[in-house]
Design a protein around this motif. Structure first.
Motif, PDB file in Angstrom:
ATOM      1  N   PRO A   1     -94.254  23.331  33.195  1.00  0.00           N
ATOM      2  CA  PRO A   1     -93.316  23.611  32.108  1.00  0.00           C
ATOM      3  C   PRO A   1     -91.940  22.952  32.264  1.00  0.00           C
ATOM      4  O   PRO A   1     -91.259  22.721  31.276  1.00  0.00           O
ATOM      5  N   ASP A   2     -91.542  22.629  33.474  1.00  0.00           N
ATOM      6  CA  ASP A   2     -90.229  22.010  33.692  1.00  0.00           C
ATOM      7  C   ASP A   2     -90.289  20.495  33.828  1.00  0.00           C
ATOM      8  O   ASP A   2     -89.271  19.864  34.134  1.00  0.00           O
ATOM      9  N   ALA A   3     -91.456  19.912  33.611  1.00  0.00           N
ATOM     10  CA  ALA A   3     -91.603  18.463  33.778  1.00  0.00           C
ATOM     11  C   ALA A   3     -90.786  17.724  32.730  1.00  0.00           C
ATOM     12  O   ALA A   3     -90.775  18.085  31.558  1.00  0.00           O
ATOM     13  N   ASP A   4     -90.079  16.701  33.183  1.00  0.00           N
ATOM     14  CA  ASP A   4     -89.299  15.831  32.300  1.00  0.00           C
ATOM     15  C   ASP A   4     -90.096  14.540  32.142  1.00  0.00           C
ATOM     16  O   ASP A   4     -90.074  13.683  33.019  1.00  0.00           O
ATOM     17  N   TYR A   5     -90.834  14.430  31.026  1.00  0.00           N
ATOM     18  CA  TYR A   5     -91.729  13.299  30.856  1.00  0.00           C
ATOM     19  C   TYR A   5     -91.794  12.861  29.399  1.00  0.00           C
ATOM     20  O   TYR A   5     -91.465  13.595  28.484  1.00  0.00           O
ATOM     21  N   THR A   6     -92.248  11.638  29.236  1.00  0.00           N
ATOM     22  CA  THR A   6     -92.591  11.092  27.926  1.00  0.00           C
ATOM     23  C   THR A   6     -94.044  10.676  28.011  1.00  0.00           C
ATOM     24  O   THR A   6     -94.451  10.030  28.984  1.00  0.00           O
ATOM     25  N   LEU A   7     -94.836  11.062  27.017  1.00  0.00           N
ATOM     26  CA  LEU A   7     -96.255  10.724  27.022  1.00  0.00           C
ATOM     27  C   LEU A   7     -96.538   9.715  25.930  1.00  0.00           C
ATOM     28  O   LEU A   7     -96.157   9.909  24.777  1.00  0.00           O
ATOM     29  N   GLU A   8     -97.213   8.635  26.315  1.00  0.00           N
ATOM     30  CA  GLU A   8     -97.706   7.658  25.340  1.00  0.00           C
ATOM     31  C   GLU A   8     -99.216   7.614  25.479  1.00  0.00           C
ATOM     32  O   GLU A   8     -99.739   7.295  26.539  1.00  0.00           O
ATOM     33  N   LEU A   9     -99.906   7.956  24.396  1.00  0.00           N
ATOM     34  CA  LEU A   9    -101.353   7.860  24.347  1.00  0.00           C
ATOM     35  C   LEU A   9    -101.674   6.685  23.439  1.00  0.00           C
ATOM     36  O   LEU A   9    -101.221   6.638  22.303  1.00  0.00           O
ATOM     37  N   THR A  10    -102.430   5.739  23.942  1.00  0.00           N
ATOM     38  CA  THR A  10    -102.667   4.511  23.195  1.00  0.00           C
ATOM     39  C   THR A  10    -104.115   4.056  23.371  1.00  0.00           C
ATOM     40  O   THR A  10    -104.852   4.610  24.182  1.00  0.00           O
ATOM     41  N   THR A  11    -104.488   3.045  22.608  1.00  0.00           N
ATOM     42  CA  THR A  11    -105.823   2.459  22.718  1.00  0.00           C
ATOM     43  C   THR A  11    -105.733   1.142  23.472  1.00  0.00           C
ATOM     44  O   THR A  11    -104.642   0.638  23.737  1.00  0.00           O
ATOM     45  N   ARG A  12    -106.876   0.572  23.777  1.00  0.00           N
ATOM     46  CA  ARG A  12    -106.927  -0.667  24.569  1.00  0.00           C
ATOM     47  C   ARG A  12    -106.190  -1.828  23.913  1.00  0.00           C
ATOM     48  O   ARG A  12    -105.566  -2.618  24.590  1.00  0.00           O
ATOM     49  N   GLY A  13    -106.299  -1.977  22.627  1.00  0.00           N
ATOM     50  CA  GLY A  13    -105.681  -3.124  21.983  1.00  0.00           C
ATOM     51  C   GLY A  13    -106.407  -4.407  22.329  1.00  0.00           C
ATOM     52  O   GLY A  13    -107.344  -4.418  23.124  1.00  0.00           O
ATOM     53  N   VAL A  14    -105.979  -5.493  21.722  1.00  0.00           N
ATOM     54  CA  VAL A  14    -106.683  -6.759  21.922  1.00  0.00           C
ATOM     55  C   VAL A  14    -106.237  -7.520  23.155  1.00  0.00           C
ATOM     56  O   VAL A  14    -106.891  -8.456  23.582  1.00  0.00           O
ATOM     57  N   ASP A  15    -105.128  -7.125  23.754  1.00  0.00           N
ATOM     58  CA  ASP A  15    -104.610  -7.899  24.876  1.00  0.00           C
ATOM     59  C   ASP A  15    -105.114  -7.438  26.235  1.00  0.00           C
ATOM     60  O   ASP A  15    -104.836  -8.058  27.245  1.00  0.00           O
ATOM     61  N   ARG A  16    -105.887  -6.371  26.281  1.00  0.00           N
ATOM     62  CA  ARG A  16    -106.395  -5.885  27.564  1.00  0.00           C
ATOM     63  C   ARG A  16    -107.673  -6.643  27.935  1.00  0.00           C
ATOM     64  O   ARG A  16    -108.532  -6.874  27.099  1.00  0.00           O
ATOM     65  N   PRO A  17    -107.802  -6.993  29.183  1.00  0.00           N
ATOM     66  CA  PRO A  17    -108.993  -7.747  29.597  1.00  0.00           C
ATOM     67  C   PRO A  17    -110.259  -6.895  29.531  1.00  0.00           C
ATOM     68  O   PRO A  17    -110.215  -5.674  29.674  1.00  0.00           O
ATOM     69  N   LEU A  18    -111.369  -7.570  29.308  1.00  0.00           N
ATOM     70  CA  LEU A  18    -112.682  -6.928  29.339  1.00  0.00           C
ATOM     71  C   LEU A  18    -113.127  -6.924  30.793  1.00  0.00           C
ATOM     72  O   LEU A  18    -113.365  -7.982  31.376  1.00  0.00           O
ATOM     73  N   THR A  19    -113.209  -5.746  31.398  1.00  0.00           N
ATOM     74  CA  THR A  19    -113.520  -5.665  32.822  1.00  0.00           C
ATOM     75  C   THR A  19    -114.748  -4.819  33.127  1.00  0.00           C
ATOM     76  O   THR A  19    -115.309  -4.933  34.210  1.00  0.00           O
ATOM     77  N   LEU A  20    -115.152  -3.976  32.199  1.00  0.00           N
ATOM     78  CA  LEU A  20    -116.288  -3.087  32.425  1.00  0.00           C
ATOM     79  C   LEU A  20    -117.385  -3.356  31.399  1.00  0.00           C
ATOM     80  O   LEU A  20    -117.081  -3.791  30.281  1.00  0.00           O
ATOM     81  N   PRO A  21    -118.638  -3.077  31.725  1.00  0.00           N
ATOM     82  CA  PRO A  21    -119.714  -3.289  30.753  1.00  0.00           C
ATOM     83  C   PRO A  21    -119.451  -2.600  29.399  1.00  0.00           C
ATOM     84  O   PRO A  21    -119.764  -3.158  28.351  1.00  0.00           O
TER      85      PRO A  21
END
Length: 178
Positions: A67-87
């Motif tokens: 409850p006291d954590a000071d954070y910012t959360l970003e939830l995102t998708t892979r997008g086109v710039d992420r490498p293909l590394t897994l099947p």
């Protein structure tokens, strides 16, 4: 909050919704506190409304745990710039244009471009369109050193997409023009 702690907390929530955690990073935030970025993906893609709901649920879980954590959360998708590394990355990008760097059997580097066709845990087929003549190249995933989905602003060729093994609904989605 460590990356391992956050992963243990959010992974069950994310996976029960049918998503995979593709990446999770923790870094210092510009104004203090922590910046947490979680990259998710799933078969069939990600809808914006579902992502917003998932974000709210993750924030509730994090706040309940810390409850006291000071954070910012970003939830995102892979997008086109992420490498293909897994099947699963290859499977989910079926029909998309890709450029890959591979190491040939003789040890020399090579770049191959085409559309992603059928894939297994060990190989991927690339459909190449050379002036209307289609060829298929099978690539061993162990030989891939870099693979990025290309941004393609042209309407894909229907025959090419059929050769990629896509069904009619996927072809209709990829050939839509606005």
């Amino acid at each position: 909050m460590t990356a391992q702690h956050l992963h243990r907390l959010v992974d069950p929530i994310i996976t029960t919704r049918g998503y995979d955690v593709d990446d999770l990073t923790i870094s210092p935030a510009a104004g203090g506190g922590t910046a947490a970025t979680i990259v998710v993906d799933r078969d069939g893609g990600v809808e914006l409304d579902a992502l917003a709901t998932l974000t709210r649920d993750l924030v509730e879980a994090i706040d309940a745990q810390s409850p006291d954590a000071d954070y910012t959360l970003e939830l995102t998708t892979r997008g086109v710039d992420r490498p293909l590394t897994l099947p699963r990355h290859w499977r989910r990008a079926q029909g998309r244009r890709v450029e890959i760097d591979v190491v040939g059997a003789d040890g020399t580097p090579e770049t191959i471009a085409g559309r992603i066709g059928a894939s297994t845990d060990a190989t991927v087929e690339l459909i190449r369109n050379q002036r209307g003549r289609f060829t298929t190249v099978t690539v061993d995933l162990d030989s891939v050193t870099k693979a990025i989905v290309g941004v393609d602003f042209t309407a894909p060729n229907r025959t090419e997409l059929e050769l990629c093994g896509l069904d009619a609904a996927a072809i209709a989605r990829l050939t839509r023009t606005n």
